[in-house]
Each structure stands twice: as C-alpha cells, then as structure tokens.
Design an enzyme around this catalytic site. Structure first.
Site, PDB file in Angstrom:
ATOM      1  N   LYS A   1      -6.474  10.075 -19.268  1.00  0.00           N
ATOM      2  CA  LYS A   1      -6.153   8.881 -20.050  1.00  0.00           C
ATOM      3  C   LYS A   1      -6.249   9.211 -21.536  1.00  0.00           C
ATOM      4  O   LYS A   1      -7.164   9.900 -21.979  1.00  0.00           O
ATOM      5  CB  LYS A   1      -7.102   7.730 -19.692  1.00  0.00           C
ATOM      6  CG  LYS A   1      -6.841   7.169 -18.282  1.00  0.00           C
ATOM      7  CD  LYS A   1      -7.667   5.943 -18.004  1.00  0.00           C
ATOM      8  CE  LYS A   1      -7.627   5.565 -16.537  1.00  0.00           C
ATOM      9  NZ  LYS A   1      -6.568   4.653 -16.152  1.00  0.00           N
TER      10      LYS A   1
ATOM     11  N   LYS B   1     -10.063  13.628  -5.876  1.00  0.00           N
ATOM     12  CA  LYS B   1     -11.148  12.992  -5.157  1.00  0.00           C
ATOM     13  C   LYS B   1     -10.667  12.207  -3.938  1.00  0.00           C
ATOM     14  O   LYS B   1      -9.528  11.792  -3.944  1.00  0.00           O
ATOM     15  CB  LYS B   1     -11.943  12.079  -6.080  1.00  0.00           C
ATOM     16  CG  LYS B   1     -11.262  10.756  -6.428  1.00  0.00           C
ATOM     17  CD  LYS B   1     -12.177   9.918  -7.272  1.00  0.00           C
ATOM     18  CE  LYS B   1     -12.568   8.667  -6.566  1.00  0.00           C
ATOM     19  NZ  LYS B   1     -11.542   7.625  -6.579  1.00  0.00           N
TER      20      LYS B   1
ATOM     21  N   HIS C   1      -8.462  11.466 -12.685  1.00  0.00           N
ATOM     22  CA  HIS C   1      -7.351  10.955 -13.500  1.00  0.00           C
ATOM     23  C   HIS C   1      -7.842  10.242 -14.755  1.00  0.00           C
ATOM     24  O   HIS C   1      -7.097  10.064 -15.706  1.00  0.00           O
ATOM     25  CB  HIS C   1      -6.387  10.101 -12.667  1.00  0.00           C
ATOM     26  CG  HIS C   1      -6.824   8.690 -12.428  1.00  0.00           C
ATOM     27  ND1 HIS C   1      -7.722   8.362 -11.445  1.00  0.00           N
ATOM     28  CD2 HIS C   1      -6.495   7.536 -13.033  1.00  0.00           C
ATOM     29  CE1 HIS C   1      -7.921   7.047 -11.458  1.00  0.00           C
ATOM     30  NE2 HIS C   1      -7.191   6.530 -12.410  1.00  0.00           N
TER      31      HIS C   1
ATOM     32  N   GLU D   1     -12.387  -4.083 -12.747  1.00  0.00           N
ATOM     33  CA  GLU D   1     -11.065  -4.297 -12.144  1.00  0.00           C
ATOM     34  C   GLU D   1     -10.990  -5.733 -11.638  1.00  0.00           C
ATOM     35  O   GLU D   1     -12.003  -6.292 -11.219  1.00  0.00           O
ATOM     36  CB  GLU D   1     -10.867  -3.348 -10.969  1.00  0.00           C
ATOM     37  CG  GLU D   1     -10.858  -1.898 -11.389  1.00  0.00           C
ATOM     38  CD  GLU D   1     -10.551  -0.992 -10.209  1.00  0.00           C
ATOM     39  OE1 GLU D   1      -9.375  -0.711  -9.986  1.00  0.00           O
ATOM     40  OE2 GLU D   1     -11.504  -0.608  -9.508  1.00  0.00           O
TER      41      GLU D   1
ATOM     42  N   ASP E   1     -17.003   5.908  -5.346  1.00  0.00           N
ATOM     43  CA  ASP E   1     -15.593   5.765  -5.712  1.00  0.00           C
ATOM     44  C   ASP E   1     -15.382   5.880  -7.227  1.00  0.00           C
ATOM     45  O   ASP E   1     -14.373   6.423  -7.672  1.00  0.00           O
ATOM     46  CB  ASP E   1     -15.076   4.403  -5.210  1.00  0.00           C
ATOM     47  CG  ASP E   1     -13.594   4.222  -5.424  1.00  0.00           C
ATOM     48  OD1 ASP E   1     -12.835   5.116  -5.019  1.00  0.00           O
ATOM     49  OD2 ASP E   1     -13.184   3.180  -5.998  1.00  0.00           O
TER      50      ASP E   1
ATOM     51  N   HIS F   1     -15.365   9.151 -12.273  1.00  0.00           N
ATOM     52  CA  HIS F   1     -14.799   8.635 -13.528  1.00  0.00           C
ATOM     53  C   HIS F   1     -15.873   8.250 -14.551  1.00  0.00           C
ATOM     54  O   HIS F   1     -15.808   8.612 -15.714  1.00  0.00           O
ATOM     55  CB  HIS F   1     -13.941   7.402 -13.267  1.00  0.00           C
ATOM     56  CG  HIS F   1     -12.882   7.597 -12.218  1.00  0.00           C
ATOM     57  ND1 HIS F   1     -12.207   8.771 -12.064  1.00  0.00           N
ATOM     58  CD2 HIS F   1     -12.391   6.757 -11.270  1.00  0.00           C
ATOM     59  CE1 HIS F   1     -11.336   8.652 -11.069  1.00  0.00           C
ATOM     60  NE2 HIS F   1     -11.442   7.434 -10.567  1.00  0.00           N
TER      61      HIS F   1
ATOM     62  N   ARG G   1       4.571  16.720   7.033  1.00  0.00           N
ATOM     63  CA  ARG G   1       4.800  16.922   8.459  1.00  0.00           C
ATOM     64  C   ARG G   1       6.110  16.297   8.949  1.00  0.00           C
ATOM     65  O   ARG G   1       6.688  16.749   9.926  1.00  0.00           O
ATOM     66  CB  ARG G   1       3.617  16.339   9.236  1.00  0.00           C
ATOM     67  CG  ARG G   1       3.365  17.137  10.481  1.00  0.00           C
ATOM     68  CD  ARG G   1       2.069  16.904  11.094  1.00  0.00           C
ATOM     69  NE  ARG G   1       1.585  15.542  10.871  1.00  0.00           N
ATOM     70  CZ  ARG G   1       0.421  15.105  11.302  1.00  0.00           C
ATOM     71  NH1 ARG G   1      -0.360  15.910  11.953  1.00  0.00           N
ATOM     72  NH2 ARG G   1       0.014  13.882  11.084  1.00  0.00           N
TER      73      ARG G   1
HETATM   74  C1  BG6 Z   1      -9.542   5.301  -8.264  1.00  0.00           C
HETATM   75  C2  BG6 Z   1     -10.411   4.504  -7.352  1.00  0.00           C
HETATM   76  O1  BG6 Z   1     -10.048   6.594  -8.420  1.00  0.00           O
HETATM   77  O2  BG6 Z   1      -9.492   4.660  -9.543  1.00  0.00           O
HETATM   78  C3  BG6 Z   1      -9.906   3.082  -7.227  1.00  0.00           C
HETATM   79  O3  BG6 Z   1     -10.417   5.119  -6.070  1.00  0.00           O
HETATM   80  C4  BG6 Z   1      -9.731   2.447  -8.588  1.00  0.00           C
HETATM   81  O4  BG6 Z   1     -10.783   2.294  -6.434  1.00  0.00           O
HETATM   82  C5  BG6 Z   1      -8.937   3.364  -9.511  1.00  0.00           C
HETATM   83  O5  BG6 Z   1      -9.042   1.218  -8.405  1.00  0.00           O
HETATM   84  C6  BG6 Z   1      -8.931   2.820 -10.934  1.00  0.00           C
HETATM   85  O6  BG6 Z   1      -8.051   3.580 -11.718  1.00  0.00           O
HETATM   86  P1  BG6 Z   1      -7.308   2.941 -12.967  1.00  0.00           P
HETATM   87  O7  BG6 Z   1      -6.599   4.090 -13.598  1.00  0.00           O
HETATM   88  O8  BG6 Z   1      -6.410   1.873 -12.440  1.00  0.00           O
HETATM   89  O9  BG6 Z   1      -8.380   2.366 -13.846  1.00  0.00           O
END
Ligand code: BG6
Length: 485
Positions: free
Chosen positions: A184, A150, A180, A218, A237, A242, A51
């Site tokens: 990996k 997502k 994503h 994490e 999430d 994932h 935009r």
């Molecule tokens: C995202 C989540 O999809 O994946 C995040 O929304 C998370 O909360 C992230 O931190 C983790 O991805 P990666 O590749 O860093 O393990």
C-alpha cells in the site's frame, strides 16, 4: 507528478491457481494495469496453471471476463485488452499429481533472458508440494522466484515447517512472501516520512511520543469466508501479519541503507523487542446480529464459536527508543467504517504558558492508509479573533492524490508487489524469520485465550468494537480515535 514508469525485464510468470478468486480479482487485473502503463515488455508471458481442463482460448476468455469485472471501464481500451490477452497462456497442471508438469516445462522452454516467477495462488497446503514439483521437473532455475501469500502457517510450528519446505528447493533470496499491506502506497510513505524528512525523526521516541494507535477497521463481516475465518480470527488473519508489519515500520530504527535485508533486519528487531502479551493487554470481540444482518456466530454457522472478529491490543516495545510508549492496535469486522490509519500521538509541551483548554488533544501525526491515502498533522493554534489567547486545534491535511495529481489513481498493492518480484526487490516482502518471530509473539496469547475458556465480548455492528476496548486505553488515560471517514 506521478513518477514515470520504468519497464521491467521480460518475464515468464506462471500463476498456479489461475482460475481462482485472487487471480481473477487481483493478480490478472493488476498485471493488466501495469501493461496499460507500458511497464510490461512485449515478450512477457503470463501462464495460467490450474487443474481445470481448459484451452488457451478458454482461459483467455476467462481472463477477459475478469478484467471486465475488476478493472475500471475507462482503462479497458480494446487494443490494450488485446495486447494483454496475447501475453496469456494456459497449462492444465495437477499440482499434487504428475499431469501437466512436462507440458509446463516444455512451454517455459529455455529463455534465459526472461525472469521466471511462480505465483502460488493456491491453498497453503500445496505450497510445499508445488515447490517440490517445480524442482523435480527441472523448472525452478537458480534465478527463478516463488511467490506465496498468507496464511503462512497458523502458528510457529507450522510456519517453521512451511519455511523448511520452501527452503528445501529455493534460497531465501528467491522466496517472496506477500503481505499486501506492505504494497500500500502509504505504508511505504511511512518510511519516506520518517527517513526522508529531518522533521520527525528527532521526536520519534518515547520522550516525545505519548502513544501510538494502529487501527484497521472494516465494515464488512465474514460472510462468504466464514469457514476460513473461524479457524483464524482477527489475531491470525490481521494482527500476526498486516498489523505487526505496520507496527514494525512505525517503530523500527532507521536502516543504514534502503536495502531489503537492512530493512527486514530492523523490523525483526522490533518484533523481538515486544514484551509478551498478557491477557489483560488484549480485548476480543464478536459482532452480534443487527436487524436482518446476521451475527458472527450465524455467519460462521457455529453457535459455540469463540473466535474473535475483533481484537484490541496494548503492546510494549522494550528498547531504548520506545520504553514507556504503548502501541495500541485494534482491528475488526463490521465496525462503523472502513478505515486504516496509524496515529502517532505526541506528548504535551513540557510547560504551558497558555490558559488550559479542556478538549485539546495535542499534536498527532495521522498516517492514513485508506480511504483517501494521506497524512494529517494535528496542530494547536490560536483561535482567531480578539478576546484573549484562546487555543484551538486544526488539521494540516494532505491527501496524496490531491497533492500529487496524476490521474488520481494510486497503483494497487498487488501491482507494485508483482513488479517488485520481477525486479528482484524483496524490500516489501516478509523474510522467513520475520514471519516466525511474529508467530512466536502471537502464539502464547492465542493459547492463553483458548485455555481461559472465556468468550469474546459481543459488540454492535456499526460500532467501534466492544466496550472493553475503550477500557483498555482508558485505563492508561488514553482515548481511541473515532472510526469514521
Ligand atoms: C486480508 C484478510 O488479508 O486483508 C481479510 O484476510 C481482510 O480478512 C483484508 O478483509 C483487508 O485488506 P484491505 O486491503 O481491504 O484492507
């Protein structure tokens, strides 16, 4: 030894939301890295659409700044940056309004020999609107692709509505739903390890596998994303997407062909074979404050929030292969380390001829997603030296970067996924029915938590999560692996 790069077909990639965080942090740098290895043909164009009123020169400047920030300095050779910036264009488009669509259509023009792809790096509320505008402006050709990411809904009903919106204007073969984690390196290696080696598959079932542990830990908290995260929690999430994808690739039957729909059919069967979750199969946690570091509740600015920043699950897959083998999953923020792995723990040999050693845990195959992508096979051997037959455990360890050489840099998930969009390969993308089936499994437990009115259990930042997570595996006689790197 890293495989040679095969250039993709020429393309026009339009990135909606090109001025946003994901475009700057991941999409543009990933495209640059692919250009740096000569995968992107000269006539390709990357067209930012957003935009903000901006000229092409201004957007190029913004792109250069993003590369500066998110690409390793050693890669940023001036001639490559120049070449990349030459592919960049920009159009001001009001996604929900009228402005800019005709300009975009004109810019795209008629280049039938170029793949046309639209990456919707925008709020999910705009996915349907943009799909419709693309169709109305006559820009979405029958062969063009649309990429979304997502959150793909927040429950089954919203995911269905989103799928319906997209499929009004695009065929399923044109829709690329990014997870994503599927990009990996090790996740794809899971398929290679299972289906390109004769070694493991005969043992890959409940007769030989005691249990599986999938951990995505994490060490960061939710600060900065609190508003989004508090509406989601770890289940929406991380687990619904994932972690369930990791579970599927670990548990699925060998597909007859390495073909997108054959692979996705097998993943879908796993999701559909999952037993419904009972509250006693789950543990929810929330991190508390630690010294000057804020608690989850302070991070999301809601002292009454019941959203989980940690979840542990015991899942059962009711089919011939897996009946009786629990699949444990856990994920959380502010844990002791950033570690993602799948640990496949084998049963003990049926009869032992050696003196019992208390601490031996038996064979396990550990597939490491991050850090240090690789695999480890835990073996039992004889403790060296005289003094009788004493057993000990050693890891057979392989880090892919060491084993495969090259410059040590594995391509980032987004690099592979974006190139797969251009190639038209949907293997690593989620199909609409998979997304819906995953929500159908997670919805009831999310609802049961809400109905119970229970609060998540508190855990210390830097720990392995709440104490009840240990009780979950402990009650089955199992122990979580350490979260350490
Ligand atoms: C995202 C989540 O999809 O994946 C995040 O929304 C998370 O909360 C992230 O931190 C983790 O991805 P990666 O590749 O860093 O393990």
């Amino acid at each position: 030894m890293v495989s040679s790069v095969i250039p993709v077909q020429p393309f026009d990639l339009v990135i909606f939301g090109a001025t946003g965080d994901l475009a700057h942090r991941k999409i543009l740098p990933s495209l640059f890295r692919r250009l740096a290895v000569h995968q992107i043909p000269d006539t390709a164009r990357i067209i930012g659409a957003a935009r903000s009123k901006m000229t092409r020169a201004e957007f190029r400047k913004q792109t250069a700044a993003a590369l500066e920030e998110f690409v390793a300095p050693a890669l940023l050779k001036p001639e490559l940056v120049e070449q990349f910036l030459n592919t960049i264009d920009y159009v001001t488009v009001d996604a929900a309004g009228h402005d800019g669509w005709a300009t975009l259509a004109k810019k795209l023009g008629d280049r039938p020999d170029h793949i046309r792809a639209f990456y919707l790096s925008v709020a999910p509320g705009l996915f349907g609107v943009i799909a419709e505008k693309l169709a109305a402006a006559g820009i979405a050709t029958p062969s063009s692709r649309i990429v979304v990411e997502k959150p793909l809904g927040k429950d089954l009903a919203s995911a269905r509505a989103l799928n319906a919106q997209l499929s009004r204007h695009f065929e399923e073969e044109q829709i690329y739903r990014i997870d994503h984690y599927l990009g990996k390196e090790t996740v794809q290696n899971l398929m290679a390890i299972r289906f390109a080696n004769a070694l493991f598959e005969p043992l890959w079932n409940a007769r030989f596998i005691d249990h599986v542990q999938i951990t995505v830990a994490e060490n960061i908290g939710v600060a900065g994303r609190g508003e989004y995260y508090d509406q989601s929690g770890a289940m929406r999430d991380m687990v619904q997407n994932h972690m369930m994808q990791l579970l599927c690739l670990t548990a699925m039957e060998p597909p007859a062909h390495f073909d997108p729909n054959f692979v996705r059919d097998e993943k879908l069967k796993v999701i559909r074979s999952l037993d419904p979750l009972k509250p006693s199969d789950t543990v929810r946690g929330q991190y508390r404050a630690n010294g000057s570091a804020l608690s989850y509740l302070a991070d999301v600015k809601d002292p009454a929030s019941r959203t989980e920043s940690f979840v542990a699950i015991r899942a059962h897959i009711s089919n011939w292969r897996w009946s009786g083998t629990p699949f444990y999953m856990r994920t959380g923020k502010k844990l002791s380390a950033r570690l993602s792995e799948i640990a496949v723990v084998f049963r003990d040999p049926p009869h032992s001829i050696f003196p019992k050693v208390e601490d031996l845990r038996g064979n396990a195959l550990i597939i490491r997603l991050q850090p240090n992508e690789g695999i480890t096979l835990r073996m039992t051997i004889k403790d060296p030296g005289p003094g009788g037959m004493r057993l000990t455990e050693v890891p057979l360890d392989m880090t892919f970067a060491d084993a495969l050489g090259g410059d040590g840099g594995m391509p980032e998930a987004y690099e592979r996924l974006i190139m797969d969009v251009i190639r038209g390969d949907q293997t690593l993308f989620m199909r609409g029915d998979e997304v819906e089936a995953a929500w159908a499994w997670t919805d009831p437990i999310i609802q049961a938590w809400a109905d119970s009115g229970n609060k998540p259990q508190q855990y210390d930042p830097g720990s392995a999560g709440p104490i009840d997570a240990y009780k979950l595996t402990g009650s089955d006689g199992h122990l979580w692996r350490e979260i350490a790197t």
